[in-house]
Design an enzyme around this catalytic site. Structure first.
Site, PDB file in Angstrom:
ATOM      1  CG  LEU A 134     -13.572   1.171 106.678  1.00 15.42           C
ATOM      2  CD1 LEU A 134     -14.223   1.345 105.333  1.00 15.42           C
ATOM      3  CD2 LEU A 134     -12.393   0.062 106.897  1.00 15.42           C
ATOM      4  CG  ASP A 135      -7.395   4.231 109.460  1.00 17.68           C
ATOM      5  OD1 ASP A 135      -7.879   3.857 110.434  1.00 17.68           O
ATOM      6  OD2 ASP A 135      -6.389   3.452 109.042  1.00 17.68           O
ATOM      7  NE  ARG A 136      -9.760  13.380 106.628  1.00 14.21           N
ATOM      8  CZ  ARG A 136      -9.013  14.595 107.009  1.00 14.21           C
ATOM      9  NH1 ARG A 136      -8.987  14.980 108.228  1.00 14.21           N
ATOM     10  NH2 ARG A 136      -9.187  15.702 106.300  1.00 14.21           N
TER      11      ARG A 136
END
Ligand code: URA
Length: 266
Positions: A134-136
């Site tokens: 998952l993106d930051r």
């Protein structure tokens, strides 16, 4: 996207030594096998091996990449250890701001640090692998497992495990934009698979994808003219996020088998 196949590190090391290599899908190297079996995480296992605390088939080995098969006899500090371990999985409600990387050059904090600091003692010995990314800034359901086969299964394009996202977007997507999300959007890596898409609020889109390309939700919504403002993942397969932000829980066997459609061989 195709990933370049790398020769496993244990195999490279074994070849350099001219040693035999274990056969079969569960063939592994020693430090990784200890992490998978929950004896101790890989970095700790590497230290223990280098310190001469680990015996393999009756002899101390100082080789973290020593090849091991399923029948290897291993002792740590004189205590026999089992290298067979069932597939384990946990869910984490990922808070925003943490990265899903082993390395953290910016010092922002990783999901691995966050999770291992909170796990129960019985689960701290495992090496936890993230199931996808998952993106930051994305929050929500992130799965971890000790079994790299589950990672491959859940992230393989051909598995088509549905992933449910909720995105707050700029503007108010109309019927045309929603239709394009459902039918497929042309991205720079090709047309997306048909998806389920519906509006929960005028600027909140629920999107269920059966593929997992890099930044896919953000790219799809940007492509239809509604860039993502915030993104959250609610479910993977039939496993639905049900813990508070920052918290974790272990998955039950049936959640792994049916919820993630993963039939693990022993
Ligand atoms: N799609 C994205 O764009 N970002 C994520 O974090 C997950 C899916």
């Amino acid at each position: 996207m195709t990933r370049k196949q790398r020769t496993p590190r244990w195999l490279e090391a074994a070849r350099l030594r001219g040693a035999g290599t274990p056969e079969g899908e569960r063939a592994d190297w020693l430090s990784r096998a200890l992490g998978r079996a929950g004896v101790m995480p890989r970095a700790e296992a590497e230290r223990a091996i280098l310190e001469g605390r680990v015996e393999l088939n009756g002899h101390i080995t100082r080789e973290p990449f020593a090849p091991v098969g399923p029948d290897a006899r291993v002792r740590v500090d004189g205590e026999p250890q089992r290298l067979q371990a069932p597939t384990r999985a946990v869910m984490l409600h990922k808070p925003g701001g943490l990265v899903v990387h082993g390395s953290d050059p910016e010092g922002v904090g990783t999901v691995f640090e966050h999770l291992t600091a909170r796990l129960s003692p019985a689960l701290r010995g495992f090496e936890w692998l993230a199931v996808g990314r998952l993106d930051r800034d994305t929050t929500g359901l992130l799965l971890f497992t000790n079994d790299e086969r589950l990672v491959r299964h859940a992230t393989a394009p051909q598995t088509h495990l549905p992933k449910r996202y909720v995105a707050r977007v700029a503007g108010r997507p109309g019927d045309a934009a929603m239709g394009r999300l459902r039918d497929g959007v042309v991205l720079d890596d090709g047309l997306t698979r048909p998806a389920q898409a519906r509006l929960r609020e005028p600027d909140v889109v629920e999107l269920v994808l059966t593929e997992g390309r890099h930044h896919q939700v953000k790219r799809m919504l940007a492509a239809v003219g509604h860039p993502v403002v915030s993104l959250h993942r609610e479910a993977v397969g039939d496993v639905v996020l049900d813990v508070a932000e920052g918290a974790w829980r272990a998955l039950r066997e049936d959640e792994v088998a049916q919820g993630l459609r993963f039939a693990a061989a022993p």
